[in-house]
Design an enzyme around this catalytic site. Structure first.
Site, PDB file in Angstrom:
ATOM      1  N   ILE A 125       0.560  -1.324   0.309  1.00 29.50           N
ATOM      2  CA  ILE A 125       0.301  -0.648  -0.267  1.00 29.50           C
ATOM      3  C   ILE A 125       0.952   1.846   0.137  1.00 29.50           C
ATOM      4  O   ILE A 125       0.386   2.544  -0.472  1.00 29.50           O
ATOM      5  CB  ILE A 125      -1.024   0.125   1.196  1.00 29.50           C
ATOM      6  CG1 ILE A 125      -1.852  -1.202   0.943  1.00 29.50           C
ATOM      7  CG2 ILE A 125      -1.332   1.182   1.385  1.00 29.50           C
ATOM      8  CD1 ILE A 125      -2.513  -1.975   2.536  1.00 29.50           C
TER       9      ILE A 125
ATOM     10  N   THR B 296      -4.026   6.148   6.658  1.00 34.62           N
ATOM     11  CA  THR B 296      -5.272   4.609   6.018  1.00 34.62           C
ATOM     12  C   THR B 296      -5.149   3.429   6.970  1.00 34.62           C
ATOM     13  O   THR B 296      -5.133   2.517   6.535  1.00 34.62           O
ATOM     14  CB  THR B 296      -4.922   4.278   4.797  1.00 34.62           C
ATOM     15  OG1 THR B 296      -4.161   4.752   4.235  1.00 34.62           O
ATOM     16  CG2 THR B 296      -5.366   5.847   4.055  1.00 34.62           C
TER      17      THR B 296
ATOM     18  N   HIS C  62     -13.451   3.981   8.391  1.00 37.22           N
ATOM     19  CA  HIS C  62     -12.398   2.851   7.911  1.00 37.22           C
ATOM     20  C   HIS C  62     -13.431   1.924   6.239  1.00 37.22           C
ATOM     21  O   HIS C  62     -13.502   1.096   6.228  1.00 37.22           O
ATOM     22  CB  HIS C  62     -12.966   1.721   8.726  1.00 37.22           C
ATOM     23  CG  HIS C  62     -11.556   1.047   8.462  1.00 37.22           C
ATOM     24  ND1 HIS C  62     -10.969  -0.134   9.490  1.00 37.22           N
ATOM     25  CD2 HIS C  62     -10.753   0.120   7.621  1.00 37.22           C
ATOM     26  CE1 HIS C  62     -10.084  -0.019   8.738  1.00 37.22           C
ATOM     27  NE2 HIS C  62      -9.306  -0.417   8.199  1.00 37.22           N
TER      28      HIS C  62
ATOM     29  N   GLU D 154     -12.625   1.830  16.840  1.00 36.65           N
ATOM     30  CA  GLU D 154     -13.208   1.823  15.506  1.00 36.65           C
ATOM     31  C   GLU D 154     -14.717   0.730  16.126  1.00 36.65           C
ATOM     32  O   GLU D 154     -14.468  -0.626  16.764  1.00 36.65           O
ATOM     33  CB  GLU D 154     -13.038   1.166  14.617  1.00 36.65           C
ATOM     34  CG  GLU D 154     -11.955   2.435  14.139  1.00 36.65           C
ATOM     35  CD  GLU D 154     -11.309   1.246  12.714  1.00 36.65           C
ATOM     36  OE1 GLU D 154     -11.911   0.589  12.185  1.00 36.65           O
ATOM     37  OE2 GLU D 154     -10.717   2.132  12.331  1.00 36.65           O
TER      38      GLU D 154
ATOM     39  N   ARG E 165      -4.044   1.756  11.001  1.00 36.45           N
ATOM     40  CA  ARG E 165      -4.593   1.652  11.398  1.00 36.45           C
ATOM     41  C   ARG E 165      -4.865   2.514  13.141  1.00 36.45           C
ATOM     42  O   ARG E 165      -4.112   3.261  13.173  1.00 36.45           O
ATOM     43  CB  ARG E 165      -4.119  -0.042  12.540  1.00 36.45           C
ATOM     44  CG  ARG E 165      -4.428  -1.165  11.524  1.00 36.45           C
ATOM     45  CD  ARG E 165      -5.757  -1.702  11.630  1.00 36.45           C
ATOM     46  NE  ARG E 165      -6.254  -3.122  11.237  1.00 36.45           N
ATOM     47  CZ  ARG E 165      -6.301  -3.145   9.567  1.00 36.45           C
ATOM     48  NH1 ARG E 165      -5.975  -2.124   8.810  1.00 36.45           N
ATOM     49  NH2 ARG E 165      -6.665  -3.918   9.387  1.00 36.45           N
TER      50      ARG E 165
ATOM     51  N   GLY F  30     -11.265   2.766   2.465  1.00 35.85           N
ATOM     52  CA  GLY F  30     -10.081   2.682   1.675  1.00 35.85           C
ATOM     53  C   GLY F  30     -10.241   1.608   1.383  1.00 35.85           C
ATOM     54  O   GLY F  30     -10.734   1.953   0.030  1.00 35.85           O
TER      55      GLY F  30
ATOM     56  N   ASP G 282      -8.738   7.720   8.370  1.00 41.82           N
ATOM     57  CA  ASP G 282      -9.643   6.677   8.084  1.00 41.82           C
ATOM     58  C   ASP G 282     -10.138   5.620   9.150  1.00 41.82           C
ATOM     59  O   ASP G 282     -10.605   4.902   9.199  1.00 41.82           O
ATOM     60  CB  ASP G 282      -9.394   6.055   6.786  1.00 41.82           C
ATOM     61  CG  ASP G 282     -10.528   4.990   5.703  1.00 41.82           C
ATOM     62  OD1 ASP G 282     -11.581   5.795   5.865  1.00 41.82           O
ATOM     63  OD2 ASP G 282      -9.667   4.112   5.632  1.00 41.82           O
TER      64      ASP G 282
HETATM   65  O1  LIG Z   1      -8.049  -2.184   6.848  1.00 40.39           O
HETATM   66  C1  LIG Z   1      -8.496  -2.799   5.954  1.00 40.39           C
HETATM   67  C2  LIG Z   1      -7.184  -4.244   5.506  1.00 40.39           C
HETATM   68  O2  LIG Z   1      -6.378  -4.201   6.011  1.00 40.39           O
HETATM   69  O3  LIG Z   1      -7.458  -5.040   4.187  1.00 40.39           O
END
Ligand SMILES: O=CC(=O)O
Length: 334
Positions: free
Chosen positions: A167, A246, A295, A277, A248, A297, A272
């Site tokens: 990512i 994006t 969350h 959560e 944790r 994304g 995000d």
């Molecule tokens: O947060 C989303 C993932 O870990 O795929």
């Protein structure tokens, strides 16, 4: 004839219905969609007592309401279960070592979320620099541009990446379209050839903090990264810098971030992900210095479809070969 394989499923697929039907040809899938964590614990226990033992278990995407998948929740699957397959790249909410000690694989969906999460990081970067959250609130309140200050340009600014996995790399590629210079720090440095191809500069952690105009978090949540962005590290950052997360929520020490935004040490945080959560600290959802997303994304059709396929592929491959497609642990054989 050997008995049909038995599978416990948490959540039904929204899009990978063909793969789900095909799995059901080779196994009985007992699935349910819990409303929360407590009900998930109760339902796993009930199904294990009534229909178990299960050869494998899985959970699909969109799990925040019922994760973490604790030892207490998963204990009724044992003995008997050889796989717990989860939806998502991060697997911080699964007891991988404990599953290994039970002789079971844990598996994830390592590639499904890459692009959509990187897209979210780019969006959040623009939202932070261009202050679009306040601008949108202004328009919705009938105030047009009243009280809005001039915003920041991405062009020529330094984008710092902490954690250069899939990512992080995808974000690096996309953010360069905005004319940003990208530096990174990560547990593992990329080979020089990859740094060249991606046009990335490796820097020390202190340099990353000192040079980033936008600091974007892309590391997994581990004991080493929990609370990583704390008051000491924020103090090393530029005044008026921006934070994008994006990854944790727990990678940020939220009280330290709040203090830095309130004192205006940091300009804006675009988040995000949150601690606790799906009930983030209300300070974040009411502050003008924060952009929030739920969350979100990976919440795209393409990503969810691919992710569901990868979960079901893990289960199917495990049932057929004894090993899932994307294991993240090594079961202890006794
Ligand atoms: O947060 C989303 C993932 O870990 O795929």
């Amino acid at each position: 004839m050997s008995p049909r394989k038995q599978v416990l499923g948490i959540g039904a697929p929204r899009l990978a219905t063909a793969e789900f039907a095909s799995l059901q040809e080779i196994a009985d899938v007992h699935w349910f969609t819990p409303v929360d964590h407590a009900q998930c614990i109760a339902e796993v226990a009930r199904l294990c007592a009534e229909k178990g033992p299960f050869d494998a278990a899985y959970v699909l995407f969109g799990t925040a309401k019922y994760s973490p998948f604790t030892e207490t929740m998963l204990a009724p699957l044992f003995p008997g279960c050889g796989l717990f397959a989860s939806g998502g790249a991060g697997y911080d909410d699964i007891p991988t070592a404990w599953l290994a000690s039970k002789g079971a694989y844990a598996a994830n969906t390592p590639t499904a979320v890459t692009n959509a999460t990187a897209d979210m990081a780019v969006f959040l970067t623009l939202a932070a620099l261009r202050n679009t959250t306040q601008a949108e609130m202004n328009v919705r309140a009938g105030k047009w541009r009243d009280g809005l200050e001039l915003t920041d340009d991405p062009m020529g600014k330094t984008f710092g990446i902490f954690g250069i996995g899939k990512i992080g790399q995808a974000t690096a590629r996309k953010i360069q379209a905005l004319g940003m210079d990208v530096i990174y720090n990560s547990r593992t440095r990329l080979p020089e050839a990859d740094e060249k191809t991606l046009n990335l500069t490796y820097v020390s952690e202190d340099e990353l903090l000192a040079r980033s105009d936008v600091l974007s978090l892309h590391c997994p949540l581990t004991p080493d990264t929990r609370g990583w962005l704390n008051a000491d590290r924020i103090a090393k950052m530029k005044d008026g810098a921006y934070i994008v997360n994006t990854s944790r929520g727990d990678i940020i020490d939220e009280p330290a971030l709040k203090a830095a935004l309130e004192s205006r040490k940091l300009a804006h945080a675009a988040l995000d992900v949150f601690v606790g959560e799906p009930n983030p600290d209300p300070w974040f959802t009411s502050s003008p210095y924060v952009t929030v997303q739920p969350h979100f994304g990976a919440f795209t059709k393409g990503t969810i479809h691919t992710g569901e396929r990868q979960v079901l592929d893990n289960v199917r491959t495990f049932l057929e070969t004894g090993k899932p497609r994307y294991p993240v642990n090594e079961p202890v054989r006794t």
